[in-house]
Design an enzyme around this catalytic site. Structure first.
Site, PDB file in Angstrom:
ATOM      1  N   ASP A 170      -4.203   1.783  -9.030  1.00 24.35           N
ATOM      2  CA  ASP A 170      -3.613   0.456  -8.843  1.00 24.35           C
ATOM      3  C   ASP A 170      -2.362   0.518  -7.977  1.00 24.35           C
ATOM      4  O   ASP A 170      -2.093  -0.381  -7.180  1.00 24.35           O
ATOM      5  CB  ASP A 170      -3.265  -0.158 -10.203  1.00 24.35           C
TER       6      ASP A 170
ATOM      7  N   ASN B 159      -7.777   0.994 -13.903  1.00 19.74           N
ATOM      8  CA  ASN B 159      -7.487   1.097 -15.332  1.00 19.74           C
ATOM      9  C   ASN B 159      -6.466   0.080 -15.813  1.00 19.74           C
ATOM     10  O   ASN B 159      -6.178  -0.001 -17.008  1.00 19.74           O
ATOM     11  CB  ASN B 159      -7.034   2.520 -15.696  1.00 19.74           C
TER      12      ASN B 159
ATOM     13  N   GLU C 252       3.100  -0.094  11.928  1.00 14.21           N
ATOM     14  CA  GLU C 252       3.824   1.133  12.266  1.00 14.21           C
ATOM     15  C   GLU C 252       3.636   2.225  11.213  1.00 14.21           C
ATOM     16  O   GLU C 252       3.396   3.388  11.553  1.00 14.21           O
ATOM     17  CB  GLU C 252       5.324   0.845  12.439  1.00 14.21           C
TER      18      GLU C 252
ATOM     19  N   HIS D  55      12.945   2.449  23.556  1.00 16.93           N
ATOM     20  CA  HIS D  55      13.965   1.414  23.386  1.00 16.93           C
ATOM     21  C   HIS D  55      15.037   1.888  22.404  1.00 16.93           C
ATOM     22  O   HIS D  55      15.294   1.282  21.370  1.00 16.93           O
ATOM     23  CB  HIS D  55      13.350   0.094  22.927  1.00 16.93           C
TER      24      HIS D  55
ATOM     25  N   HIS E 244      17.215  -4.855  16.482  1.00 19.05           N
ATOM     26  CA  HIS E 244      16.344  -3.935  17.203  1.00 19.05           C
ATOM     27  C   HIS E 244      17.106  -2.771  17.840  1.00 19.05           C
ATOM     28  O   HIS E 244      16.494  -1.926  18.488  1.00 19.05           O
ATOM     29  CB  HIS E 244      15.579  -4.688  18.291  1.00 19.05           C
TER      30      HIS E 244
END
Length: 665
Positions: free
Chosen positions: A161, A191, A416, A466, A478
């Site tokens: 799970d 389970n 990613e 970058h 960024h």
């Protein structure tokens, strides 16, 4: 099932797993007995009847791959490896979770024979498995010939799970369905229990519908404690043209009269009294770590495995006779050796970079390097997380891969983390050198897969473009000011930040040669000035740090720089020279590589008695280890503005660097 097992009850085989799991966890006073006890019959069905493997040769190329994605259930795989005949003696099971044993808390690739990948953080096992299944498909497309099939195996995954809840499983399972990876078969140990208890309060979605929406073949409501039912589901999965999810309803800690079905059995020893009760319930009249001979005989996979590999060897000899060049190439690639002509191609291109002297962005220099190296490396498998046009990870030989189209380049979409973990699976399978690109700031998303690649010491190449404030107007979200330093902190990870075309080519060659660990390649968006070098200096690039520009006269200071800041250091050297202050410029594209050099070389580059100033457009913390008197960097987040304005704003200019040096003298 192995020879002679028809007369052995399934319960004996399954209970052998349960006994070993609870005994090992109890002895260690640590571990997770519940999941192995709950998945025991699933293991009997798969390992006893369907799994193609040879315990005597865990590296046989056409073996099925088995991944235990819920790696905390490690005693399941250790019990299976021991029982089926791998080189994992009972003495190692008795040392479960102990120092230097082959049975650590979570399975570790390269440590335990038969363990295909390191599964610790949940969800990465299934992601690795998707990469393995993809590699199997691609190797088959490239090497199988009419009448000659030498690549034909399945990838099986057990997952719980927790794996289903982790976001990475969504990323990779969606892509697996899109690509139609039909030899991928996953078993969901449904389970309903996790550490906090019954999961219905926080995991109530219709998981089978989710996988059907991904494009999977879903086999619902299989009794995970019914060996026949699980085995029939596996047979059905083999006939599907889609990846398959087999939903197995199980009881965690099955066999424990007082703790089964609860979180109490998830991550703690059962205790002596409960173990005695389990033995009574199961009718297991054997002592701790005692397995009866008929159970060993039933589990022994060595005869069947040897026969399967011998049959494959016979087919491979026929393939070799009909397709000798391809057979030699297959063998080379699965060994991980580079083509004989790669070194010459690399040296020629590096020399070409030196002679051409281009001032271009290092991301473009990277693409030019791929263009030069790619034709020599049929094992190259590239990709990008929806940024191909920005990362420049494609080249003229890149062929897009899709569900119905063979290729050597995959657009992973905005995934990613999934991309990075799948790359690890491709590398683990063998036959390919995977590389994949995204922006450096998104290495955060990929971080744990990068860490697992380093832990496993596998050849995955992570391309990040970058870098830092050179990104410009996209702003601080960024601008990856802290990321390069954080990547350098990962043990066994090599991080290269080249300053121009020549260093870029050298860094790519180093990453390709490095078959004992991963590499991060950090490239710029903006143009970087070309730096001229002697042939001796080009050789020294490979040592991670070297004297790029010597001072005219005895150096009064040393400037250390990487990437785009090397150009600043060279300009600062000129400004200081005009004022009669001689300084040395050291380019250090790979700090960890430099740190591994002998003391004499490091001292020759960075003498202890000369003041040093480091400059890098990122956080400053790691540079002080070189005995720096000052470090120019960015210990805040960035700003949104053109790159040139940002470098001035943060003081990353030749003038400020020169001023900093003068203040030290």
């Amino acid at each position: 099932m192995t020879e002679g097992t028809a007369t052995v009850p399934h319960s004996l085989m399954a209970n052998a797993i349960r006994a070993l799991a609870m005994d090992a966890v109890q002895k260690a006073n640590s571990g997770h007995p519940g999941a192995p006890m709950g998945m025991a019959e699933m293991a009997v069905a798969l390992w006893g009847r369907h799994l193609k493997h040879n315990p005597a040769n865990p590296h046989w190329s056409d073996r099925d791959r088995f991944v235990l994605s819920n790696g905390h259930a490690s005693m399941l795989i250790y019990a299976l490896l021991h029982l089926t005949g791998y080189d994992l003696p009972m003495s190692e099971l008795k040392q479960f979770r102990q120092l230097h044993s082959k049975t650590p808390g979570h399975p570790e690739y390269g440590l335990t024979p038969g363990v295909e990948t390191t599964t610790g953080p949940l969800g990465q096992g299934i992601a690795n498995a998707v990469g393995m299944a993809l590699a199997e498909r691609m190797m088959g497309e490239q090497f199988n010939k009419p009448g000659h099939t030498i690549v034909d195996h399945n990838t099986y995954v057990f997952m719980g799970d927790g794996c289903m809840m982790e976001g990475i499983s969504h990323e990779v399972c969606s892509l697996a369905g899109t690509l139609g990876l039909h030899k991928l078969i996953a078993f969901w140990d449904d389970n309903g229990i996790s550490i906090d208890g019954h999961v219905h309060a926080w995991f109530a979605e219709d998981t089978p519908k989710r996988f059907e929406a991904y494009g999977w073949n879903v086999i619902r409501a299989v009794d995970g404690h019914d060996v026949e039912a699980v085995s029939q589901a596996i047979t059905s999965a083999h006939n599907s043209d889609k990846p398959t999810l087999i939903c197995c309803r199980t009881v965690i800690g099955q066999g424990s009269p007082n703790k089964a079905g609860s979180h109490d059995v998830h991550g703690a020893p059962l205790g002596a009294d409960e173990i005695a009760a389990v033995r009574k319930v199961l009718g297991w009249n054997y002592g701790p770590f005692e397995i009866p001979a008929d159970a060993y005989q039933a589990w022994d996979a060595r005869p069947r495995g040897a026969a399967a590999e011998a049959e494959w060897n016979h087919r491979f000899l026929a393939y070799q006779a009909a397709w000798p060049v391809e057979a030699a190439e297959f063998t080379r690639r699965m060994k991980g050796d580079l083509p004989a002509h790669f070194e010459l191609a690399a040296l020629e291109f590096i020399a070409k970079c030196r002679d051409k002297g281009e001032t271009i962005a290092s991301r473009k220099a990277s693409q030019n390097t791929l263009e030069a190296f790619g034709p020599t490396l049929p094992e190259f498998f590239g990709g990008s997380a929806d940024l191909t046009g920005s990362n420049l990870t494609n080249w003229s030989g890149s062929k897009p891969l899709s569900a119905g189209q063979p290729g050597n380049y995959l657009s992973y979409g905005v995934r990613e983390f999934g991309m990075s973990a799948m790359m690890n699976g491709v590398a683990l399978h063998g036959g390919f050198i995977p590389y994949g690109g995204t922006f450096l700031t998104f290495s955060d998303y990929s971080r744990n897969a990068l860490r697992m690649a380093a832990l496993m010491k596998i050849r995955s190449i992570f391309v990040f473009t970058h870098d830092s404030i050179g990104l410009g107007e996209d702003g601080p979200t960024h601008q990856s000011v802290e990321h390069i330093s954080s990547l350098r902190l990962i043990p066994h990870m090599e991080v290269w930040r080249p300053c121009d075309t020549t260093e870029t080519a050298v860094s790519w060659a180093a990453a390709i040669r490095r078959n004992h660990g991963p590499t991060c390649l950090i490239f710029s968006r903006q143009n970087l000035p070309f730096q001229s070098r002697t042939p001796e200096q080009i050789v020294e690039i490979g040592r991670g740090g070297y004297v790029l520009r010597e001072s005219e006269g005895l150096a009064r200071a040393i400037l250390i720089a990487t990437g785009s800041e090397v150009g600043l250091a060279v300009e600062a050297q000129k400004l200081l020279a005009a004022e009669g202050i001689p300084v040395r410029v050291v380019s250090m594209p790979a700090t960890s590589v430099f740190d591994q050099q002998d003391a004499a070389y490091r001292e020759s580059v960075l003498p202890r008695n000369i003041p040093k100033v480091a400059v890098e457009a990122g956080t400053t913390g790691l540079w002080w280890k070189y005995g720096c008197s000052a470090v120019l960097g960015i210990d805040t987040f960035g700003e949104s503005a053109p790159a040139g304005a940002l470098f001035k704003h943060f003081g990353l200019t030749a003038e400020n660097l020169a001023h900093t040096v003068k203040n030290l003298l």
